[in-house]
Design a protein around this motif. Sequence first.
Motif, short mmCIF file in Angstrom:
data_model
loop_
_atom_site.label_atom_id
_atom_site.label_comp_id
_atom_site.label_asym_id
_atom_site.label_seq_id
_atom_site.Cartn_x
_atom_site.Cartn_y
_atom_site.Cartn_z
N PHE A 1 33.62 31.80 48.31
CA PHE A 1 32.51 31.68 49.20
C PHE A 1 31.05 32.09 48.22
CE2 PHE A 1 35.97 33.24 52.02
CZ PHE A 1 35.88 32.31 52.84
N TYR A 2 31.01 32.93 47.63
CA TYR A 2 29.98 33.40 46.83
C TYR A 2 30.23 33.57 45.33
CZ TYR A 2 28.10 34.35 51.59
OH TYR A 2 28.15 34.27 53.01
N ASP A 3 29.10 33.82 44.80
CA ASP A 3 29.03 34.04 43.20
C ASP A 3 29.30 32.96 42.23
OD1 ASP A 3 28.24 36.59 43.77
OD2 ASP A 3 30.35 37.20 43.52
N ASN B 1 38.46 37.36 36.90
CA ASN B 1 38.80 38.66 37.23
C ASN B 1 37.81 39.16 38.48
OD1 ASN B 1 40.98 38.63 35.82
ND2 ASN B 1 40.13 39.73 34.20
N LYS B 2 36.55 39.19 37.97
CA LYS B 2 35.40 39.82 38.66
C LYS B 2 35.49 38.88 40.11
CE LYS B 2 30.63 40.80 38.05
NZ LYS B 2 29.57 40.83 37.09
N ILE B 3 35.37 37.71 40.08
CA ILE B 3 35.32 36.77 41.34
C ILE B 3 36.49 36.96 42.11
CG2 ILE B 3 35.02 34.49 42.29
CD1 ILE B 3 33.26 33.95 39.79
N SER B 4 37.81 36.91 41.65
CA SER B 4 39.04 36.92 42.51
C SER B 4 39.04 38.22 42.99
CB SER B 4 40.15 36.57 41.55
OG SER B 4 40.46 37.57 40.43
N ALA B 5 38.73 39.20 42.25
CA ALA B 5 38.87 40.67 42.91
C ALA B 5 37.87 40.80 44.38
CB ALA B 5 38.52 41.70 42.07
N LYS B 6 36.87 40.19 44.42
CA LYS B 6 36.01 40.11 45.42
C LYS B 6 36.07 39.18 46.52
CE LYS B 6 30.91 40.71 45.74
NZ LYS B 6 29.61 40.40 45.15
N TRP B 7 36.52 37.82 45.98
CA TRP B 7 36.62 36.95 47.13
C TRP B 7 38.03 36.24 47.27
CZ3 TRP B 7 32.86 37.52 50.14
CH2 TRP B 7 31.59 37.83 49.48
N GLY B 8 39.03 36.53 46.41
CA GLY B 8 40.35 36.05 46.18
C GLY B 8 40.22 34.75 45.45
N VAL B 9 41.45 34.15 45.62
CA VAL B 9 41.57 32.99 44.95
C VAL B 9 41.74 31.59 45.78
CG1 VAL B 9 42.82 33.77 42.84
CG2 VAL B 9 44.22 33.33 44.69
N PRO B 10 41.42 30.66 45.62
CA PRO B 10 41.22 30.09 44.32
C PRO B 10 39.61 30.45 43.77
CG PRO B 10 40.99 28.42 45.74
CD PRO B 10 41.30 29.52 46.48
N VAL B 11 39.59 30.56 42.62
CA VAL B 11 38.41 30.45 42.08
C VAL B 11 38.10 29.10 41.39
CG1 VAL B 11 37.20 31.40 39.76
CG2 VAL B 11 38.23 32.91 41.20
N ILE B 12 36.70 28.56 41.38
CA ILE B 12 36.75 27.37 40.87
C ILE B 12 35.92 27.23 39.78
CG2 ILE B 12 35.45 25.13 41.60
CD1 ILE B 12 36.07 27.23 44.52
N VAL B 13 36.44 26.42 38.91
CA VAL B 13 35.88 25.91 37.53
C VAL B 13 35.14 24.73 37.48
CG1 VAL B 13 36.04 25.80 35.18
CG2 VAL B 13 37.34 27.68 36.26
#
Lengths: 83, 348
Positions: free
Chosen positions: B170-172, B187-199
């Motif tokens: 969603f953000y960051d 780690n920082k993003i998944s803790a806040k917004w969950g997965v998936p994190v997008i690269v």
Amino acid sequence: MKIRNNIAISDSGFVFDSNNGESFTLNKIGLEILQMLKNSRTEEEITQKIVKKYDVDIETFEQNYFDFVGMLRHFNLFENESF
Amino acid sequence: MKKIQLTIGVTGLNNTDNPGPGIPVIRALRDSHDFELRIIGLAYENLEPGIYMKDLVDKTYQIPYPSIGEKDFIQRLEYINNKENLDIIIPNFDAELHTFMKSKEHLESIGIKTYLPTFKQFEERDKTNLPGYGEKYEIKVPFSKPVVSYADIDNLEKNFDYPVLVKGKFYDAYIAYNKEQVITHFNKISAKWGVPVIVQEFIRGTEVNMVALGDGEGNTIAAVPMRKQYITDKGKAWGGITIGDEELLKLTTKLIKETKWRGGMEIEMIKNAKGDYYLIEINPRIPAWVYLAVAAGQNIPEALVKLALGKKVPPFKSYEIGKMFIRYSYDMIGDIAQFEKLSMSGEL
């Protein structure tokens, strides 16, 4: 070599490229040259005018003019030369 | 002309250095000559600045995060509606849109209108679906990959050169220059917004953004492009200027026509040195800088409200180029009694 239509040149020497929001500031002579370019004056006409008006020899002016035009080109201010 | 009396609920009152669009949306609505408004703030946190802006927000209610469950969330909205008789809600957070879209019919049944994209529109522009979106609508997008585990990060170097962007669902968004930095950001993003994190592949160039409004039938009702002039360390625009980027306007019109986009949106693009445009993301809501568009001649929140009311809204034909916004921070003075009232009763 023509300055793009969407380049706004203020009498204060402030130049605004409305296509991308970039702005530039020019000194008095830079402004004179840019306005002449905008009015489709040739390099020869511009040189004659500046050399006549200011205390500068043709060689020095042409050198500076070349640098100045290079900078304008770098910032994509000319028509058909941008990107 | 008689003004339309409306009670409008607005979320996103977090007018901080990572601003929600709520306050600019309200400001735009207050500028309208056609409405007589009662604005109901809907706040998730006690210190969202908009709660205390009494010249803009008439009353605020705390609402639970949608993650608490749809039932509780809707129950709270029903409670608020019983007291305030809401006509419209304008949700302004990506993370809450899903719940609002899902509850659209129920909200309508209790008299609350929204003006949101469809599920299909919402899902297909999701950051994790961006490559497919680019292909479908023939728009260049940076190469990107969803990452859900460390194992995925190990495989990254096959597909990417550094630097890369690491983004939350969603953000960051953070830039990473090596694998270790990708792990830190993951780690920082998944803790806040969950997965998936997008690269995502890092595209060098100038960021240009568009705020737009689609009527759900393929028409672009409003569109104003902006270039960020001053960017905070969170990547948010702290200053920006309207630009006359015809290519970006064409791309926006095309996207809205082909997707039949319904509602407000922000299109974020990078223009590289060759003049190619890369779609970075589409936010499915009005952005926080929308008041610039209002100042440039397109009151997008007002038009959105009219569309929500079922009115025909003619497309805006022009906007002023060279309008600027500069944000500033300002210390409002409140009182502990206000904070107490909000904390104890959930209303202020």
